[in-house]
Design a protein around this motif. Structure first.
Motif, PDB file in Angstrom:
ATOM      1  N   THR A 186       0.798  -1.229   0.000  1.00 55.19           N
ATOM      2  CA  THR A 186       0.000   0.000   0.000  1.00 55.19           C
ATOM      3  C   THR A 186       0.824   1.270   0.000  1.00 55.19           C
ATOM      4  N   GLY A 187       2.115   1.175   0.324  1.00 56.51           N
ATOM      5  CA  GLY A 187       2.949   2.367   0.365  1.00 56.51           C
ATOM      6  C   GLY A 187       3.016   3.036   1.721  1.00 56.51           C
ATOM      7  N   VAL A 188       2.280   2.514   2.722  1.00 55.95           N
ATOM      8  CA  VAL A 188       2.353   3.045   4.083  1.00 55.95           C
ATOM      9  C   VAL A 188       2.489   1.881   5.064  1.00 55.95           C
ATOM     10  N   THR A 189       3.149   2.130   6.202  1.00 57.49           N
ATOM     11  CA  THR A 189       3.376   1.072   7.177  1.00 57.49           C
ATOM     12  C   THR A 189       2.172   0.845   8.070  1.00 57.49           C
ATOM     13  N   GLY A 190       1.372   1.873   8.295  1.00 59.15           N
ATOM     14  CA  GLY A 190       0.213   1.753   9.163  1.00 59.15           C
ATOM     15  C   GLY A 190       0.515   2.105  10.604  1.00 59.15           C
ATOM     16  N   PHE A 191      -0.535   2.143  11.396  1.00 60.81           N
ATOM     17  CA  PHE A 191      -0.507   2.549  12.804  1.00 60.81           C
ATOM     18  C   PHE A 191      -0.529   1.296  13.673  1.00 60.81           C
ATOM     19  N   GLN A 192       0.575   1.008  14.368  1.00 61.56           N
ATOM     20  CA  GLN A 192       0.634  -0.117  15.297  1.00 61.56           C
ATOM     21  C   GLN A 192      -0.002   0.308  16.605  1.00 61.56           C
ATOM     22  N   ALA A 193      -1.023  -0.436  17.034  1.00 64.15           N
ATOM     23  CA  ALA A 193      -1.756   0.003  18.223  1.00 64.15           C
ATOM     24  C   ALA A 193      -2.370  -1.168  18.958  1.00 64.15           C
ATOM     25  N   ASN A 194      -2.739  -0.911  20.218  1.00 61.12           N
ATOM     26  CA  ASN A 194      -3.495  -1.873  21.015  1.00 61.12           C
ATOM     27  C   ASN A 194      -4.984  -1.576  20.882  1.00 61.12           C
ATOM     28  N   PRO A 195      -5.818  -2.596  20.696  1.00 63.28           N
ATOM     29  CA  PRO A 195      -7.248  -2.362  20.916  1.00 63.28           C
ATOM     30  C   PRO A 195      -7.467  -2.075  22.400  1.00 63.28           C
ATOM     31  N   ALA A 196      -8.053  -0.931  22.701  1.00 66.89           N
ATOM     32  CA  ALA A 196      -8.250  -0.538  24.097  1.00 66.89           C
ATOM     33  C   ALA A 196      -9.651  -0.861  24.597  1.00 66.89           C
ATOM     34  N   SER A 197     -10.627  -0.885  23.693  1.00 65.59           N
ATOM     35  CA  SER A 197     -11.993  -1.273  24.055  1.00 65.59           C
ATOM     36  C   SER A 197     -12.704  -1.737  22.791  1.00 65.59           C
ATOM     37  N   ILE A 198     -13.663  -2.658  22.961  1.00 60.92           N
ATOM     38  CA  ILE A 198     -14.368  -3.262  21.828  1.00 60.92           C
ATOM     39  C   ILE A 198     -15.835  -3.416  22.188  1.00 60.92           C
ATOM     40  N   ASP A 199     -16.701  -3.032  21.256  1.00 57.17           N
ATOM     41  CA  ASP A 199     -18.129  -3.325  21.378  1.00 57.17           C
ATOM     42  C   ASP A 199     -18.455  -4.408  20.357  1.00 57.17           C
ATOM     43  N   PRO A 200     -18.576  -5.677  20.774  1.00 57.39           N
ATOM     44  CA  PRO A 200     -18.792  -6.750  19.810  1.00 57.39           C
ATOM     45  C   PRO A 200     -20.150  -6.703  19.127  1.00 57.39           C
ATOM     46  N   GLN A 201     -21.068  -5.917  19.635  1.00 58.65           N
ATOM     47  CA  GLN A 201     -22.389  -5.817  19.017  1.00 58.65           C
ATOM     48  C   GLN A 201     -22.390  -4.841  17.846  1.00 58.65           C
ATOM     49  N   THR A 202     -21.622  -3.762  17.965  1.00 62.57           N
ATOM     50  CA  THR A 202     -21.606  -2.751  16.903  1.00 62.57           C
ATOM     51  C   THR A 202     -20.358  -2.818  16.031  1.00 62.57           C
ATOM     52  N   GLY A 203     -19.316  -3.538  16.504  1.00 58.75           N
ATOM     53  CA  GLY A 203     -18.053  -3.564  15.774  1.00 58.75           C
ATOM     54  C   GLY A 203     -17.223  -2.320  15.983  1.00 58.75           C
ATOM     55  N   GLU A 204     -17.601  -1.491  16.963  1.00 60.41           N
ATOM     56  CA  GLU A 204     -16.851  -0.257  17.228  1.00 60.41           C
ATOM     57  C   GLU A 204     -15.759  -0.539  18.250  1.00 60.41           C
TER      58      GLU A 204
END
Length: 399
Positions: A268-286
């Protein structure tokens, strides 16, 4: 991108008639290619090598060619066919023969639009694979102690992608840091973190450039938390700048995350943002992704803060443009991967999280269950744009 087409033709068929079909078929595809004919001497040297099965009765010809082709390329076999003169039937027999022996392949057949679209994707992946061959990636210090599920199979990485992993002790980085003059003293009197810690952060950036040059690296991952005690600073600014410079720069000695980033960069030409998922709503996917550094070429603006966990050094609060994103991660032996497309809804700046915070909603909310049921470690990479088809094709070829 370079695309070569090689041909398989039975001597039983009339060449004049076959040539007419060939001209009509290839002219309908609307992509640039180099027609190599039956001379396979440079097979595998292009981003994509297609074997155009022009007629039936070519199965034996292919069988005799196979040892030569295997010696020249480890890419999957792509059999192009118009369907005329029993070419599809021959392609099916050839592909079955390959599958029985454990080799990967695919028949490219269908509408001109479908074939051209598929070829464009395969050529892009082939170009990225060529770019990765011979790539040297450094592991500066060992992976952080908490990365207990993020091991790496160096042999698999070398055989599947041609990438070499180079172990580099932290002492090497310390030596390079000591060589870089401190441009101005780190004053503890100023309350502004950028005034107190920026000179030291710039020093780490210059030292890491020296390590990259000395070891001929295209990227690295850094056991960055060791810098908190060693030099009372962080690598966050250095990693943000180096990623923007086109050098893959990962955090915490996380090798699978680094591999994910280098694959993303090649495609893609970019490395991307390495990050931790800090919170997840499994019902909305947010979900919220957070980390204290982000490549500066991914953000529309940014500001400096301290590193979250320690309260020292220079952390980056970046603001990434809202819109389409892709979440991507590979395992350390490249046998597993996760790819999901979504939308970056907003950037946040909560005080109790790492400084850059992205709120992402996955397009398929059910995909969020992966993070709770069977994740590939904690770090994941967020890329701008939608790239799922391309990333999945790359990883399928790494099986």
């Amino acid at each position: 991108m370079s695309i070569a087409i090689y041909t398989l033709t039975s001597e039983l068929h009339d060449e004049q008639a076959v040539a007419a079909v060939t001209r009509e078929f290839l002219s309908s595809l609307h992509f640039d290619y180099d027609l190599r004919g039956s001379d396979y001497a440079d097979y595998g040297e292009h981003d994509l090598s297609l074997i155009y099965v022009r007629t039936g009765g070519t199965e034996g010809i292919f069988k005799r060619l196979l040892p030569q082709l295997l010696a020249q390329s480890d890419a999957p076999f792509y059999l192009l066919t118009s369907g005329k003169s029993n070419s599809l039937a021959a392609s099916m027999e050839i592909l079955s023969f390959l599958r029985q022996r454990g080799y990967c392949g695919e028949i490219l057949h269908g509408s001109a639009y479908y074939i051209a679209d598929r070829v464009a994707l395969l050529a892009k992946v082939g170009e990225a694979r060529h770019r990765l061959k011979g790539c040297r990636l450094g592991v500066i210090g060992k992976p952080s102690d908490w990365l207990i599920a993020s091991g790496t199979d160096q042999a698999a990485v070398a055989s599947k992608l041609g990438i070499e992993l180079v172990d580099i002790p932290m002492e090497k980085l310390r030596f390079e840091i000591d060589k870089v003059p401190l441009l101005c003293p780190q004053s503890t009197a100023s309350p502004a973190p950028k005034h107190r810690f920026l000179p030291g952060a710039e020093r780490i950036y210059e030292a890491l450039k020296g390590v990259v040059a000395d070891h001929h690296l295209q990227g690295f991952t850094l056991r960055c938390f060791d810098l908190l005690t060693a030099v009372q600073n962080t690598g966050c600014l250095a990693l943000a700048r180096l990623n923007a410079d086109g050098i893959v720069a990962g955090c915490e000695g996380d090798v699978p995350a680094m591999l994910t980033m280098v694959i993303a960069l090649a495609l893609t030409g970019v490395t991307g943002f390495q990050a931790n998922p800090a919170s997840i709503d499994p019902q909305t996917g947010e979900m919220v992704f957070a980390h204290c550094t982000i490549p500066l070429n991914l953000v529309s603006s940014y500001e400096f803060d301290t590193h979250y966990e320690s309260g020292i050094g220079v952390g980056i609060r970046g603001h990434m443009p809202e819109g389409q994103v892709t979440v991507f991660k590979v395992s350390g032996d490249l046998s597993r991967w996760f790819v999901a497309e979504g939308q970056l809804l907003r950037n946040e700046a909560k005080p109790d999280l790492c400084r850059t915070q992205l709120v992402v909603r996955l397009d398929d909310a059910e995909r969020a269950r992966y993070f709770l049921d069977n994740p590939i470690g904690n770090h994941h990479i967020v890329l701008p744009g939608h790239h799922q088809k391309m990333l999945e094709e790359m990883m399928r070829q790494c099986r």
